[in-house]
Every structure is written in C-alpha cells, then in structure tokens.
Scaffold this motif. Structure first.
Motif, PDB file in Angstrom:
ATOM      1  N   VAL A 400      42.544  29.759  39.031  1.00 41.02           N
ATOM      2  CA  VAL A 400      41.666  30.920  39.218  1.00 41.02           C
ATOM      3  C   VAL A 400      42.121  31.761  40.404  1.00 41.02           C
ATOM      4  O   VAL A 400      42.209  33.003  40.321  1.00 41.02           O
ATOM      5  CB  VAL A 400      40.202  30.450  39.413  1.00 41.02           C
ATOM      6  N   VAL A 401      42.414  31.119  41.530  1.00 41.32           N
ATOM      7  CA  VAL A 401      42.840  31.858  42.718  1.00 41.32           C
ATOM      8  C   VAL A 401      44.167  32.562  42.458  1.00 41.32           C
ATOM      9  O   VAL A 401      44.356  33.735  42.841  1.00 41.32           O
ATOM     10  CB  VAL A 401      42.949  30.907  43.933  1.00 41.32           C
ATOM     11  N   LYS A 402      45.093  31.889  41.787  1.00 42.69           N
ATOM     12  CA  LYS A 402      46.380  32.512  41.473  1.00 42.69           C
ATOM     13  C   LYS A 402      46.187  33.741  40.586  1.00 42.69           C
ATOM     14  O   LYS A 402      46.775  34.809  40.824  1.00 42.69           O
ATOM     15  CB  LYS A 402      47.290  31.501  40.793  1.00 42.69           C
ATOM     16  N   TYR A 403      45.365  33.600  39.550  1.00 45.30           N
ATOM     17  CA  TYR A 403      45.106  34.732  38.661  1.00 45.30           C
ATOM     18  C   TYR A 403      44.399  35.860  39.403  1.00 45.30           C
ATOM     19  O   TYR A 403      44.678  37.052  39.165  1.00 45.30           O
ATOM     20  CB  TYR A 403      44.246  34.290  37.480  1.00 45.30           C
ATOM     21  N   ALA A 404      43.472  35.506  40.307  1.00 43.21           N
ATOM     22  CA  ALA A 404      42.731  36.533  41.041  1.00 43.21           C
ATOM     23  C   ALA A 404      43.660  37.332  41.950  1.00 43.21           C
ATOM     24  O   ALA A 404      43.564  38.568  42.021  1.00 43.21           O
ATOM     25  CB  ALA A 404      41.622  35.881  41.855  1.00 43.21           C
ATOM     26  N   LEU A 405      44.565  36.637  42.614  1.00 45.82           N
ATOM     27  CA  LEU A 405      45.535  37.345  43.462  1.00 45.82           C
ATOM     28  C   LEU A 405      46.463  38.199  42.604  1.00 45.82           C
ATOM     29  O   LEU A 405      46.839  39.323  42.998  1.00 45.82           O
ATOM     30  CB  LEU A 405      46.338  36.343  44.288  1.00 45.82           C
ATOM     31  N   ARG A 417      42.912  41.084  34.866  1.00 43.25           N
ATOM     32  CA  ARG A 417      41.523  40.878  35.262  1.00 43.25           C
ATOM     33  C   ARG A 417      40.788  40.034  34.222  1.00 43.25           C
ATOM     34  O   ARG A 417      39.949  39.197  34.561  1.00 43.25           O
ATOM     35  CB  ARG A 417      40.825  42.219  35.473  1.00 43.25           C
ATOM     36  N   GLU A 418      41.119  40.239  32.975  1.00 39.25           N
ATOM     37  CA  GLU A 418      40.494  39.437  31.917  1.00 39.25           C
ATOM     38  C   GLU A 418      40.876  37.965  32.036  1.00 39.25           C
ATOM     39  O   GLU A 418      40.054  37.071  31.799  1.00 39.25           O
ATOM     40  CB  GLU A 418      40.891  39.982  30.548  1.00 39.25           C
ATOM     41  N   TYR A 419      42.127  37.709  32.406  1.00 41.94           N
ATOM     42  CA  TYR A 419      42.570  36.324  32.595  1.00 41.94           C
ATOM     43  C   TYR A 419      41.677  35.597  33.607  1.00 41.94           C
ATOM     44  O   TYR A 419      41.332  34.421  33.435  1.00 41.94           O
ATOM     45  CB  TYR A 419      44.016  36.275  33.084  1.00 41.94           C
ATOM     46  N   VAL A 420      41.347  36.290  34.686  1.00 41.34           N
ATOM     47  CA  VAL A 420      40.528  35.681  35.738  1.00 41.34           C
ATOM     48  C   VAL A 420      39.189  35.230  35.165  1.00 41.34           C
ATOM     49  O   VAL A 420      38.762  34.079  35.351  1.00 41.34           O
ATOM     50  CB  VAL A 420      40.305  36.666  36.898  1.00 41.34           C
ATOM     51  N   LEU A 421      38.517  36.100  34.457  1.00 38.31           N
ATOM     52  CA  LEU A 421      37.186  35.792  33.949  1.00 38.31           C
ATOM     53  C   LEU A 421      37.231  34.731  32.857  1.00 38.31           C
ATOM     54  O   LEU A 421      36.327  33.886  32.760  1.00 38.31           O
ATOM     55  CB  LEU A 421      36.517  37.072  33.441  1.00 38.31           C
ATOM     56  N   GLU A 422      38.282  34.751  32.051  1.00 41.72           N
ATOM     57  CA  GLU A 422      38.422  33.725  31.017  1.00 41.72           C
ATOM     58  C   GLU A 422      38.637  32.349  31.643  1.00 41.72           C
ATOM     59  O   GLU A 422      38.069  31.345  31.192  1.00 41.72           O
ATOM     60  CB  GLU A 422      39.590  34.079  30.087  1.00 41.72           C
TER      61      GLU A 422
END
Length: 462
Positions: A400-405, A417-422
């Motif tokens: 999650v942190v990697k995707y958020a960054l 951004r969609e990856y983060v929420l998924e």
C-alpha cells in the motif's frame, strides 16, 4: 531471588498445542529457567467440556511421554482437572475426577491442579445448596478431597472462580479458611489481563486466602478477543517487589507456541533478576535468541513495533509506533497533508517539530518491504507459521505504501491511484492488527494529494 515455582500455563482458549509443540516447550523451559508446566487447554474437550469422559490409551501414552520428558528436563508436570457443572452433592462426579487423577498417577504424574475459572459464580445444581452453605465452601471441600489423592512429593494448585480484582470478598475469605494449607491458589492480579501488578496488589488477597497467591500472569496469551493481537513484546508493569510477595509465578502464553517464547524469554529474565530487569534490552536479547540471524531479529522487532496493541500497553498508546516523525516530516516537506483528506488517525501521538524531508519515509518504506520478506522466510518453520497472518498484513501495508508513493510521484496516472484503493480493500480483509489505520490514512492522503496536484496542473495555462 527467583520464586520457587516458575511456571508456563497451557490454559488458553483456541487450538491446543500439538504434542510436538509441548515437547519443544519443555526444552525451551529447561533452557530459560521455568520449572513447572500446567496442562489445562480450554479447548481440550476431555479436559473441560466433556471432562467426565476418559482419555484414550493413546492419549495417556502421550501424557506419560510428556511427563517423562518434563522430569528429565527438571520440570514439574502438573495435570489440570476441570469440572463444568460439577455436582458437589453425591459421589458420582467426585469419583469421575478421582478416576482421572489416579489414571494420571499411573503414568507417573505427581502434581495436579483443579481449575474452576470461567464458570458461573453460583451453584448450577439446586441439590448442592442443601449440602453446602455457598460455592466457596463446596469448592474448598472438593479441592481438599482431591488433595487426599496427591502424594506428599506432589503439588496441588487451585484456580478459583473469582481469580482477579481487589482480593477481598466473602468468597475468597471462605476459601482461605477452608482450604488445606498445601493448596496453592492462582490469582491473575487486579484484572484478567493486568497491565501492571505490584506487591501492594497482592496484600488483600493474601490476607483473604491466608497464603500468598501464585500469580497466573495472562501475558503473552492472545486468545478470544485478543486473537488478532500479536503480543510479541517484552513483559512490562511488574514491579521488582512482586515476586517476594507471591507464592510463585506462572506465565500464560497462547496458541502461538514459538511466537510466545519470545515474550516468555523476557519473563524469564524478569524472574531471574527483577531488580535489574530492563524490558527493552530483554526483548532485544529475546529476539536474537529466538531467531537465526540478526537480520531476522531486527525483522521481528520491526513487526513488534507496529503490532504493539496488548493489555500491557495503555489503550491510548497502541499507535505510538516510531513511524510518526517520518510521516510528519514527509507531509511537512509537501507543505502539509491535503485538508480535504480529513482528520489524522485518532490515537496517534501528538505531532512534534520535525525537519521537512521525504527521504526518511521513502527509506523506511523500503525497509518495511525487506523486513516483511525476511519474516516470510524465517528459518524456524513454526515461528514463521505463527507470525504468518501478521507478516501478511505487513506485506500488505508495504505494498500500500509503495503504491501510494507511486501515485504521488505520477499524479497524472489515474490507474496508479486506483491501485492504491484496490490494495487497501485487500489488506483490510486481514483483521490481524498491525499499526491500526496508520498506513490506510497515509495512503488515502497520498491519493488526495495526487488528485490535487493533477487538477492544479490541468488548470494551468499551457
């Protein structure tokens, strides 16, 4: 000076230990200095729910092997007896318990415990009230009757129905006056799982029972409502004067036998020298002794820092992990987190002044991935399996942190951004507690910041 009786309790709710885990626990106890093992798992039906049924010959052979191993390890093996809905009037139920006790003696077991915890605090059979004035008198009679069967070289323990609190009640005073002096009585302290215990906490119960109680310390047990909490942490909140005021000390691990041993090592350090005991140093040494490499020990400590929720940690400090300064420094470098993202995580420590800098958080996010990878490949297969649900949660938060960054670094990429929420939805399916909503909130703030940056860029003239 160490207490004479230093025990480990297999007395939790949930899957009992395997016979292999029990033998491994005996070896561990010999290594670190525990000398008494109590067998009383709540979910062994023949021990508790269906206590009137006999064990099979196969099971008795396993008990005999365990008792022999315990004797060789210098450990007193205590066989627990429980009796739900016991009939104190009439001889039938008493004879059931006597038969089981004698069967255990035939396999070389010398010490026993009668466990009457977590049952109704009144008679369950109306006939009993015609024979005994109250439950305490009946239980004292039962304990004394069973004690008659125990040889002089054996020890007998009793866990009362009221086993925590202030220590002063008519029930406890009746037990104190009626129980044989050879009966050792368990007590968990001010609470079922006591955040702290001191000698002063034992004064009233010692007076009521007319003997120092044997501490049944419910740490690091993590059964029932605590099953999602790891409890891989050092023993805290036990004062140096506690042991001298007690009749012994038993630690209560949970179903995670190998993970519990990390915390039990710190308990053993406290028992060896309570005046010089330092929780953090003891935990560092325990992590090293419980793993194969310093890298593995660091990974265990990293997870413990984030999965710190337990009865020994005040509720308002469960989220006081070491990530907050780097999270605050990260957002300070970006002129603050997005206002539209809403409030920060409830229960986090108050923000302190920090130097604006994104680099520490980015480095820590990489470290989280590496530690999670280490935990997923621990050399000890039992410890690896014990930690697996929390390791999977840590892996999820690292992703999650990697995707958020990544979403922040590529604000034009809607799919990022969609990856983060998924991924957030997937991680939250795992209820094992690792840092609460810390990384969920951080990731959503990153999504808000990425959207804000994208919209601002779209509005700027070409």
């Amino acid at each position: 000076m160490q207490p004479e009786r230093r025990g480990v309790l297999e007395a939790f709710y949930g899957r009992p230990w395997s016979w292999e885990e029990r033998h491994a626990m005996l070896d561990f106890m010999r290594e670190v200095g525990f000398n008494t093992y109590l067998y009383a798992p709540k979910n062994d039906p023949i021990h508790r729910n269906r206590w009137q049924e006999p064990y099979t010959n196969v099971e008795w052979a396993q008990f005999e092997g365990l008792a022999t191993h315990a004797r060789d390890a210098g450990v007193d093996f205590v066989f627990g007896l429980s009796a739900l809905a016991f009939r104190y009037s009439g001889a039938t139920h008493l004879n059931f318990l006597r038969t089981k006790l004698r069967a255990a003696q035939a396999r070389g077991i010398r010490s026993f415990a009668l466990l009457m915890d977590d049952i109704p605090s009144r008679f369950e059979n109306s006939e009993d009230a015609a024979v005994f004035p109250d439950l305490a008198a009946a239980q004292a009679w039962l304990a004394n009757e069973l004690l008659r069967e125990v040889a002089a070289d054996g020890t007998f323990y009793f866990c009362p129905t009221v086993y925590h609190g202030s220590g002063d009640s008519a029930y406890l005073r009746t037990l104190g006056s009626a129980l044989n002096d050879r009966v050792h009585v368990f007590w968990t302290g001010p609470d079922v799982c006591s955040p702290s215990i001191s000698a002063a906490d034992l004064q009233m119960v010692t007076q009521a029972l007319r003997r120092p109680p044997v501490l049944w310390d419910n740490f690091p047990v993590n059964d029932l409502d605590m099953r999602y909490d790891l409890h891989v942490a050092p023993l805290r909140g036990r004062t140096p004067d506690l042991l001298a005021a007690s009749g012994g000390y038993f630690a209560a691990p949970g179903a995670l036998s190998a993970a519990s041993q990390i915390a039990l090592r710190t308990t053993a350090a406290y028992l060896r020298d309570p005046h010089r005991y330092r929780p953090d140093e003891a935990f560092h040494q325990a992590a090293l002794a419980s793993t194969s490499t310093p890298q593995e020990a660091q990974a265990v400590k990293f997870l413990s820092d984030l999965a710190r929720r337990s009865p020994l940690v005040p509720r308002d400090q469960a989220l006081h992990h070491p990530w907050w300064p780097v999270l605050d420094a990260f957002w300070a470098a970006r002129a603050g987190s997005p206002l539209q993202a809403g409030p920060d995580v409830p229960g986090r420590p108050a923000p302190q002044p920090v130097e604006p800098d994104e680099a520490p958080l980015r480095a820590l996010s990489v470290a989280m991935e590496l530690h999670a990878e280490t935990l997923a490949h621990l050399h000890d297969p039992v410890l690896r399996a014990n930690l697996e649900p929390w390791t999977e949660k840590l892996v999820g938060w690292a992703t999650v942190v990697k995707y958020a960054l990544g979403a922040l670094d590529h604000p034009h990429d809607l799919r990022a951004r969609e990856y983060v929420l998924e991924e957030l939805a997937l991680v939250r399916e795992n209820f094992h507690w690792v840092a609460g909503d810390t990384f969920d909130t951080f990731a959503r703030r990153c999504v808000w910041a990425a959207e804000e940056h994208f919209q601002t860029a779209a509005q700027e003239p070409a």
